[in-house]
Design an enzyme around this catalytic site. Sequence first.
Site, PDB file in Angstrom:
ATOM      1  N   HIS A   1       0.866  -1.135   0.012  1.00  0.00           N
ATOM      2  CA  HIS A   1       0.108   0.015   0.069  1.00  0.00           C
ATOM      3  C   HIS A   1       0.724   1.315  -0.102  1.00  0.00           C
ATOM      4  O   HIS A   1       2.147   1.282   0.601  1.00  0.00           O
ATOM      5  CB  HIS A   1      -0.761   0.041   1.268  1.00  0.00           C
ATOM      6  CG  HIS A   1      -1.961  -0.885   1.171  1.00  0.00           C
ATOM      7  ND1 HIS A   1      -1.980  -1.819   2.329  1.00  0.00           N
ATOM      8  CD2 HIS A   1      -3.005  -1.254   0.340  1.00  0.00           C
ATOM      9  CE1 HIS A   1      -3.131  -2.492   2.132  1.00  0.00           C
ATOM     10  NE2 HIS A   1      -3.642  -2.337   1.059  1.00  0.00           N
TER      11      HIS A   1
ATOM     12  N   CYS B   1      -2.458   0.579   9.875  1.00  0.00           N
ATOM     13  CA  CYS B   1      -3.510  -0.105   9.475  1.00  0.00           C
ATOM     14  C   CYS B   1      -4.284  -0.928  10.489  1.00  0.00           C
ATOM     15  O   CYS B   1      -5.222  -1.477  10.033  1.00  0.00           O
ATOM     16  CB  CYS B   1      -2.965  -1.254   8.366  1.00  0.00           C
ATOM     17  SG  CYS B   1      -1.806  -2.190   9.068  1.00  0.00           S
TER      18      CYS B   1
END
Length: 248
Positions: free
Chosen positions: A160, A241
């Site tokens: 990501h 996250c």
Amino acid sequence: MSGIALVRKPGPRIAEGIVTHLQREPVDPGRALDQHQAYVAALEAAGWRAVYAEPADDLPDAPFVEDAVVVSGRVAVLTRPGAAERRPEVESVARTVRDLGLKTVMIARPGTLDGGDVLQSGPTVYVGRSARTNEEGIRQLAALLPERRVVPVDVRGVLHLKSAVTALPDGTLIGDPRHVDLPGLLVPPEEPGAHVVPLGGEGVLIAASAPRTAELLERRGLAVTAVDISEFEKLEGCVTCLSVLIEE
């Protein structure tokens, strides 16, 4: 700054989580739960009230709650994760944010968007073009957040965007130029040092695996809290996250 930290406990199947860029290592579910509790305690000590999404023990990646929702003000954008097996995580997160009084909107097919690809810094929203987030997902996010400036960013060699770059409280971007092309990057001495969670004021949260980065940030006047998330790092997870911070 204070507010709500949206989190979700890891389940017994966490060791089965998706691994893309790392070699799979054994993950200890009990240790992961202990580390998650310490992570949540650090957020609460910084003034964030933990709110737990419903358990999702059949979904190994569910504790990476950031990927399921992007919050901008009082709007919660429900994502459509790029990995199809992660899409069932979104429904229970949607119920939680609605219970918090947020307005929900959503990314629709054929768009894909993982929250880990969305980096918010002031009025700007950087969005990674990655294996999990496509051009249509970025276009839809920009349409759903018309008051924000959405900037697409190509991502190389990591899962990501926020695996490669995050933002310090003053807006400085800290990250690894091997994975993203962004001007003025502060380059951390360790790869996990690219993952920083602003806690409000001068407080930041980072992983214990980045001690030299902690020293660097302290020299810049920041108050650093370090937490051990080694079991989650084996699954390409990082401090960003495991939560979604929602200002009140």
